[in-house]
Design a protein around this motif. Structure first.
Motif, PDB file in Angstrom:
ATOM      1  N   ASP A   1       0.829  -1.213   0.000  1.00 18.82           N
ATOM      2  CA  ASP A   1       0.000   0.000   0.000  1.00 18.82           C
ATOM      3  C   ASP A   1       0.861   1.260   0.000  1.00 18.82           C
ATOM      4  O   ASP A   1       0.582   2.210  -0.725  1.00 18.82           O
ATOM      5  CB  ASP A   1      -0.900   0.054   1.250  1.00 18.82           C
ATOM      6  CG  ASP A   1      -1.994  -1.004   1.205  1.00 18.82           C
ATOM      7  OD1 ASP A   1      -2.251  -1.555   0.120  1.00 18.82           O
ATOM      8  OD2 ASP A   1      -2.587  -1.263   2.266  1.00 18.82           O
ATOM      9  N   GLN A   2       1.896   1.252   0.837  1.00 18.72           N
ATOM     10  CA  GLN A   2       2.776   2.423   0.935  1.00 18.72           C
ATOM     11  C   GLN A   2       3.471   2.691  -0.396  1.00 18.72           C
ATOM     12  O   GLN A   2       3.532   3.821  -0.853  1.00 18.72           O
ATOM     13  CB  GLN A   2       3.875   2.188   1.990  1.00 18.72           C
ATOM     14  CG  GLN A   2       3.428   2.295   3.426  1.00 18.72           C
ATOM     15  CD  GLN A   2       4.603   1.945   4.360  1.00 18.72           C
ATOM     16  OE1 GLN A   2       5.221   0.897   4.246  1.00 18.72           O
ATOM     17  NE2 GLN A   2       4.904   2.848   5.270  1.00 18.72           N
ATOM     18  N   PHE A   3       3.982   1.623  -1.009  1.00 17.84           N
ATOM     19  CA  PHE A   3       4.702   1.782  -2.267  1.00 17.84           C
ATOM     20  C   PHE A   3       3.764   2.281  -3.355  1.00 17.84           C
ATOM     21  O   PHE A   3       4.075   3.216  -4.097  1.00 17.84           O
ATOM     22  CB  PHE A   3       5.367   0.464  -2.702  1.00 17.84           C
ATOM     23  CG  PHE A   3       6.211   0.636  -3.933  1.00 17.84           C
ATOM     24  CD1 PHE A   3       7.518   1.095  -3.832  1.00 17.84           C
ATOM     25  CD2 PHE A   3       5.688   0.383  -5.190  1.00 17.84           C
ATOM     26  CE1 PHE A   3       8.295   1.294  -4.967  1.00 17.84           C
ATOM     27  CE2 PHE A   3       6.454   0.584  -6.335  1.00 17.84           C
ATOM     28  CZ  PHE A   3       7.759   1.031  -6.217  1.00 17.84           C
ATOM     29  N   HIS A   4       2.597   1.663  -3.429  1.00 16.18           N
ATOM     30  CA  HIS A   4       1.611   2.054  -4.450  1.00 16.18           C
ATOM     31  C   HIS A   4       1.180   3.506  -4.256  1.00 16.18           C
ATOM     32  O   HIS A   4       1.012   4.243  -5.231  1.00 16.18           O
ATOM     33  CB  HIS A   4       0.396   1.118  -4.388  1.00 16.18           C
ATOM     34  CG  HIS A   4      -0.678   1.481  -5.369  1.00 16.18           C
ATOM     35  ND1 HIS A   4      -0.530   1.278  -6.729  1.00 16.18           N
ATOM     36  CD2 HIS A   4      -1.887   2.046  -5.189  1.00 16.18           C
ATOM     37  CE1 HIS A   4      -1.631   1.705  -7.329  1.00 16.18           C
ATOM     38  NE2 HIS A   4      -2.462   2.174  -6.433  1.00 16.18           N
ATOM     39  N   ASP A   5       1.040   3.905  -3.003  1.00 19.04           N
ATOM     40  CA  ASP A   5       0.634   5.278  -2.709  1.00 19.04           C
ATOM     41  C   ASP A   5       1.640   6.282  -3.282  1.00 19.04           C
ATOM     42  O   ASP A   5       1.264   7.274  -3.887  1.00 19.04           O
ATOM     43  CB  ASP A   5       0.482   5.465  -1.194  1.00 19.04           C
ATOM     44  CG  ASP A   5       0.041   6.882  -0.844  1.00 19.04           C
ATOM     45  OD1 ASP A   5      -0.973   7.345  -1.419  1.00 19.04           O
ATOM     46  OD2 ASP A   5       0.701   7.519  -0.018  1.00 19.04           O
ATOM     47  N   VAL A   6       2.935   5.990  -3.103  1.00 11.88           N
ATOM     48  CA  VAL A   6       3.960   6.885  -3.636  1.00 11.88           C
ATOM     49  C   VAL A   6       3.956   6.848  -5.167  1.00 11.88           C
ATOM     50  O   VAL A   6       3.932   7.884  -5.823  1.00 11.88           O
ATOM     51  CB  VAL A   6       5.370   6.527  -3.097  1.00 11.88           C
ATOM     52  CG1 VAL A   6       6.457   7.290  -3.855  1.00 11.88           C
ATOM     53  CG2 VAL A   6       5.455   6.853  -1.618  1.00 11.88           C
ATOM     54  N   LEU A   7       3.952   5.648  -5.727  1.00 11.65           N
ATOM     55  CA  LEU A   7       4.025   5.510  -7.184  1.00 11.65           C
ATOM     56  C   LEU A   7       2.816   6.133  -7.871  1.00 11.65           C
ATOM     57  O   LEU A   7       2.941   6.767  -8.914  1.00 11.65           O
ATOM     58  CB  LEU A   7       4.130   4.029  -7.560  1.00 11.65           C
ATOM     59  CG  LEU A   7       4.427   3.749  -9.037  1.00 11.65           C
ATOM     60  CD1 LEU A   7       5.804   4.267  -9.420  1.00 11.65           C
ATOM     61  CD2 LEU A   7       4.311   2.273  -9.340  1.00 11.65           C
ATOM     62  N   CYS A   8       1.661   5.969  -7.266  1.00 14.43           N
ATOM     63  CA  CYS A   8       0.423   6.402  -7.891  1.00 14.43           C
ATOM     64  C   CYS A   8      -0.017   7.807  -7.483  1.00 14.43           C
ATOM     65  O   CYS A   8      -0.285   8.647  -8.337  1.00 14.43           O
ATOM     66  CB  CYS A   8      -0.647   5.373  -7.550  1.00 14.43           C
ATOM     67  SG  CYS A   8      -2.253   5.765  -8.193  1.00 14.43           S
ATOM     68  N   ASN A   9      -0.102   8.054  -6.172  1.00 13.18           N
ATOM     69  CA  ASN A   9      -0.694   9.306  -5.676  1.00 13.18           C
ATOM     70  C   ASN A   9       0.301  10.409  -5.357  1.00 13.18           C
ATOM     71  O   ASN A   9      -0.062  11.577  -5.311  1.00 13.18           O
ATOM     72  CB  ASN A   9      -1.504   9.029  -4.400  1.00 13.18           C
ATOM     73  CG  ASN A   9      -2.547   7.961  -4.619  1.00 13.18           C
ATOM     74  OD1 ASN A   9      -3.225   7.944  -5.636  1.00 13.18           O
ATOM     75  ND2 ASN A   9      -2.655   7.048  -3.679  1.00 13.18           N
ATOM     76  N   ARG A  10       1.541  10.015  -5.053  1.00 13.02           N
ATOM     77  CA  ARG A  10       2.531  11.015  -4.651  1.00 13.02           C
ATOM     78  C   ARG A  10       3.772  10.897  -5.522  1.00 13.02           C
ATOM     79  O   ARG A  10       4.899  10.998  -5.045  1.00 13.02           O
ATOM     80  CB  ARG A  10       2.860  10.832  -3.163  1.00 13.02           C
ATOM     81  CG  ARG A  10       1.621  11.062  -2.272  1.00 13.02           C
ATOM     82  CD  ARG A  10       1.948  11.057  -0.803  1.00 13.02           C
ATOM     83  NE  ARG A  10       2.413   9.766  -0.335  1.00 13.02           N
ATOM     84  CZ  ARG A  10       3.432   9.606   0.523  1.00 13.02           C
ATOM     85  NH1 ARG A  10       4.074  10.643   1.001  1.00 13.02           N
ATOM     86  NH2 ARG A  10       3.783   8.405   0.910  1.00 13.02           N
ATOM     87  N   THR A  11       3.518  10.680  -6.795  1.00  8.25           N
ATOM     88  CA  THR A  11       4.592  10.450  -7.756  1.00  8.25           C
ATOM     89  C   THR A  11       5.652  11.543  -7.714  1.00  8.25           C
ATOM     90  O   THR A  11       6.850  11.271  -7.817  1.00  8.25           O
ATOM     91  CB  THR A  11       4.000  10.355  -9.186  1.00  8.25           C
ATOM     92  OG1 THR A  11       2.743   9.676  -9.114  1.00  8.25           O
ATOM     93  CG2 THR A  11       4.922   9.580 -10.109  1.00  8.25           C
ATOM     94  N   HIS A  12       5.210  12.789  -7.521  1.00  8.53           N
ATOM     95  CA  HIS A  12       6.146  13.926  -7.500  1.00  8.53           C
ATOM     96  C   HIS A  12       7.152  13.847  -6.354  1.00  8.53           C
ATOM     97  O   HIS A  12       8.206  14.448  -6.413  1.00  8.53           O
ATOM     98  CB  HIS A  12       5.376  15.255  -7.456  1.00  8.53           C
ATOM     99  CG  HIS A  12       4.309  15.312  -6.420  1.00  8.53           C
ATOM    100  ND1 HIS A  12       3.209  14.476  -6.449  1.00  8.53           N
ATOM    101  CD2 HIS A  12       4.155  16.084  -5.333  1.00  8.53           C
ATOM    102  CE1 HIS A  12       2.434  14.748  -5.403  1.00  8.53           C
ATOM    103  NE2 HIS A  12       2.984  15.713  -4.713  1.00  8.53           N
ATOM    104  N   HIS A  13       6.825  13.072  -5.299  1.00 11.75           N
ATOM    105  CA  HIS A  13       7.765  12.923  -4.172  1.00 11.75           C
ATOM    106  C   HIS A  13       8.961  12.050  -4.525  1.00 11.75           C
ATOM    107  O   HIS A  13       9.971  12.070  -3.832  1.00 11.75           O
ATOM    108  CB  HIS A  13       7.063  12.320  -2.949  1.00 11.75           C
ATOM    109  CG  HIS A  13       6.198  13.304  -2.240  1.00 11.75           C
ATOM    110  ND1 HIS A  13       6.674  14.490  -1.740  1.00 11.75           N
ATOM    111  CD2 HIS A  13       4.871  13.265  -1.951  1.00 11.75           C
ATOM    112  CE1 HIS A  13       5.676  15.150  -1.179  1.00 11.75           C
ATOM    113  NE2 HIS A  13       4.580  14.443  -1.302  1.00 11.75           N
TER     114      HIS A  13
END
Length: 157
Positions: free
Chosen positions: A20-32
């Protein structure tokens, strides 16, 4: 009739962060990602749509084989239940060598973290075009760094 040669290379990366954490970054917080791996990714910007939505268009400035490259991609599909995101390249350096290029990232939960599966699907411009192993290596390194970043202890003062 010319048969299109869709080829793929793939790899699995074990990380300590949850799927979930990884997907959140890749999908929702890509700019981070540019903040997490500045040595690999210089910037990630959105051109159309919103972060974490299908059909949004983002561009990546990244370092590949010692050169700064640009990739403009459309978020083709997001499967929240499977922690999977597909990015289709629509403009940029990769299309000089490939007719089509797609990054498919999926994180699967494991007991101690998750396994991120990357599939790079591509169609070469010609037979001299190399397979994108160095790019796969880059996505593996990026995933490891994101995983490490997400699970680092929070330092409190």
């Amino acid at each position: 009739m010319a048969h299109s040669q869709i080829q793929k290379v793939e790899a699995n990366v074990h990380i300590k962060a949850s799927a979930d954490q990884f997907h959140d970054v890749l999908c929702n917080r890509t700019h981070h990602i540019a903040n997490i791996v500045p040595q690999m990714v210089k910037s990630v910007e959105i051109h159309k749509g919103e972060w974490g939505t299908e059909g949004s268009i983002i561009s990546w400035n990244y370092l590949h084989d010692g050169k700064i490259c640009v990739s403009k991609e459309v978020v083709e599909s997001i499967d929240k239940e499977k922690n999977k995101t597909d990015f289709k390249v629509i403009d940029g350096d990769l299309l000089k060598h490939y007719k089509n290029f797609k990054f498919i990232g999926q994180a699967t939960p494991k007991e101690d973290g998750s396994v991120v599966n990357w599939v790079l699907e591509y169609e070469k411009q010609n037979s001299h075009t190399p397979d994108p192993y160095t790019l796969l290596e880059l996505t593996i390194e990026m995933s490891k760094e994101i995983g490490a970043y997400l699970t680092q202890p929070i330092i409190t003062k």
